[in-house]
Design an enzyme around this catalytic site. Sequence first.
Site, short mmCIF file in Angstrom:
data_model
loop_
_atom_site.label_atom_id
_atom_site.label_comp_id
_atom_site.label_asym_id
_atom_site.label_seq_id
_atom_site.Cartn_x
_atom_site.Cartn_y
_atom_site.Cartn_z
CB CYS A 138 3.49 30.30 -16.90
SG CYS A 138 4.51 29.35 -18.00
CB CYS A 346 -8.23 -13.34 0.32
SG CYS A 346 -6.47 -13.38 0.72
#
Lengths: 434, 463
Positions: A138, A346
């Site tokens: 922590c 494309c």
Amino acid sequence: MADLSSNFLGIRSPNPFWLASAPPTDKAYNVNRAFEAGWGGAVWKTLGEDPPIVNVSGPRYGAIHSNERRVIGFNNIELITDRPLALNLEELRQVKKDWPDRALLASVMLPMNEQAWATCIPMIEDTGIDGFELNFGCPHGMSERGMGAAVGQVPDYIRMATEWAKKFARVPVIVKLTPNVANILPPAIAAAAGGADAVSLINTINSIMRVDYDTLTMYPATDGLGSHGGYCGPAVKPIALHMVAEIARHPETRGLPISGIGGITDWRDAVDFLALGASNLQVCTAAMVYGFRIIDDLTDGLARFLDAKGMTSISELVGRAVPSVTDWKFLNLNYVEKAHIDQELCIKCGRCHIVCEDASHQAITDMVDGKRRFEVIDAECVGCNLCTSVCPVEGCISMRPLREGEDPRTGRPVTAEKLNWTAHPNNPMRKQTD
Amino acid sequence: MTQDKHANRCSPDVRPGRLDAATIEKNFGDIRPPLSPAAALVEADRCYFCHDAPCTNACPTGIDVPAFIQKIRSHNLPGSAHTILRENILGGMCARVCPTEVLCEEACVRNGSEGGPVRIGLLQRYATDPVYEQGLPVFERAPETGKRVAVVGGGPAGLSAAHRLAMLGHAVEMFCRDAKLGGLNEYGIAAYKTVNDFAQREVDFILGIGGIDVRTGMSLGQDVSLAELQQRFDAVLLAVGLGDTNELGVPGEDLDGVQNAVDYIAQLRQAGDKSELPVGRRVVVIGGGMTAIDIAVQNRRLGAERVDIVYRRGPDQMSASGHEQELAKSEGIVLHHWARPVAFRGDNWLREVEFERTRQEADGRLSGTGETWTLDADVVFRAVGQTLSDDDGTSAGSMLRAGGKIRVDARRRTSIPGVWAAGDCVAGHDDLTVTAVQDGKLAAIDIDRWLRANEEDADPWQT
């Protein structure tokens, strides 16, 4: 469907997904709901000595959003449990009794004196829990009091505290590591040396989310002041994967069981952690952002993935990708890839062109014979994968290895012979082979 | 059309209040409601930020579309509005009325990847609405140059030019035939495309730059002559639009009940209470452009029971976009192709229209087949185009025309030195608002260049 049942350190659970020690495991109410939803286990929100800590009553969380308000990154300044120890123990006992098939572990954070461990560990273990997780990770608040990441950043302390825990515990002990270190290996080695049965990682990363653009103060803030919090969520997964893989492949830590934590949101994230060496998984942010029902996608997706791969259990997946992780110096410098753009797919957005033009090697056209057309110029392409990364159409740009002939960029012949940096002529420190 | 004429008859059936006021108000609400902030952010995120973006290339005014969308994404709406308005000062109206489906949105690469473009028009509206709602200043006027420019016409081309010229520091005087500025934005566009008083709010924003004097009720050729303007100003821009409407040249066209679509639309746009407008029960529209669709849809929404559009050629030749044609169909309007009116019949007031079927000959010419059919009609709207009127003063002197409109070069210069022309009155113009804006902008840029080049010149008319 593949069997997802898990046996991690002898702790059995119907699936490898445990809720990480965090707000979702704060009390029986939440954990019962999680188990009803199908979670395999839970690591109870970190217990400490009485009197309980006090949390701020202002904002504890901050988020980085996409424009659809998806949470990409998340941070918190919540501390360990703020409830009396006796109440937590009573609930732990009842939950374990009600859900004998689920894994139930207690996360603990205790001061650096042996007496605290001698007192607390047996008392907590008496509830019937399956294991401990030591919170050495922590990064906010508790670390200012010499606990959490303050321990996790000093390998000697990790070893010392792990030894105390192991001395007084009969159930398995997992050491949860902080990523706020330069190198994850010394803490992992220290945990192993202290007798840890496993490590879990990563805990959260020191972070400040942003400033408030009106007040130009840190955001979020409590009454005008803010403090760094722990960063988590999808954004941290790559950092976690790197640290997991380092422990999985390093000779001194290889074989140490790993519980993987860090941004797991869907089953693919689980595959990443498992394949890179974790054999158990912990989740917090996804549950905090979507609620407990996301467990359905996690388990269903993982089981179907195993089926598709012809695997019958998660153990077949664990560590599968670890051998492919190495040091840069061992990468084959004779290997050549070229990007290839599928003109059928494309959509002509031109992003590949502009990023190659501005940020890479000017290897993609924007016009061919006066027409808008994006083609890779093999004589310029270094195979960097930038175009593939920015292309919005999945599968449109692919990286293709050159198998024969010569690389039109370098004029050098393509060879199956491998050559890495350790033997490269440009390396003054190269190994002399002749 | 007057009330008492048809009050004496049982037919035709033309009357106000076919629908109650509340229904009409609903029917004339915003046809494309604005995006909420949340929806705008999601939509903005769909933009791929294309290189040499096809949407920008498809925009007649060249708005940098990916740039303005990126600024929406980054919560920089004033910057986004500036990016739009610096290229198109009527960006608010164009966001509402542009046929985006054949311009920017048709070019969007998302059509290729998922069959649906980024909704650029709605995003443009989202970015620009705050400018008008909050009266945000977007541009600053340059120091005054002492040059004076006359802009004739208060429509999109004139407004675009006037703003650009004023911004560059010139003193502009606008001469406008109508009582209000805005041209077709104020008098011509379908009411549900520009609700409330948006056209006037946009005009107010444009005039807010300063340096623009407006003289309304001034027609060129009647109230002021071109020669007078040439004398009083350093440069003159003609942006007079098309003042006359085409006629069909069909017997019975002078019957009551046969009228111009543009006149009715202007009346509708200026009406305080639309339920007071007379509406026919059976309405026939002749024409194939945007005006035909606009008049047809608006009559339906005012309560006409049956509306037919008849066009002499096929759907592909209609200048109304496919999107507009679909809108008409969705309103229950029937589109008839390959037919032309050959007779309007009735006693004083129109009763029916006779059409002849048409076909296209090999040489492209249209011819009648001789087959006829009729439609009952209480009202017929002519929507067959407008022309430059002959008495508007632009035909004076040596100004050359082409195809009945004013001939200009690429810089928008007419054949008379010191006189520019822009917008619908110019030959080759496609009659879109957005093209008119671009025309006005180009003319203003050239006028500015010309004025500065001639600063030392004793006689600016000699170039």
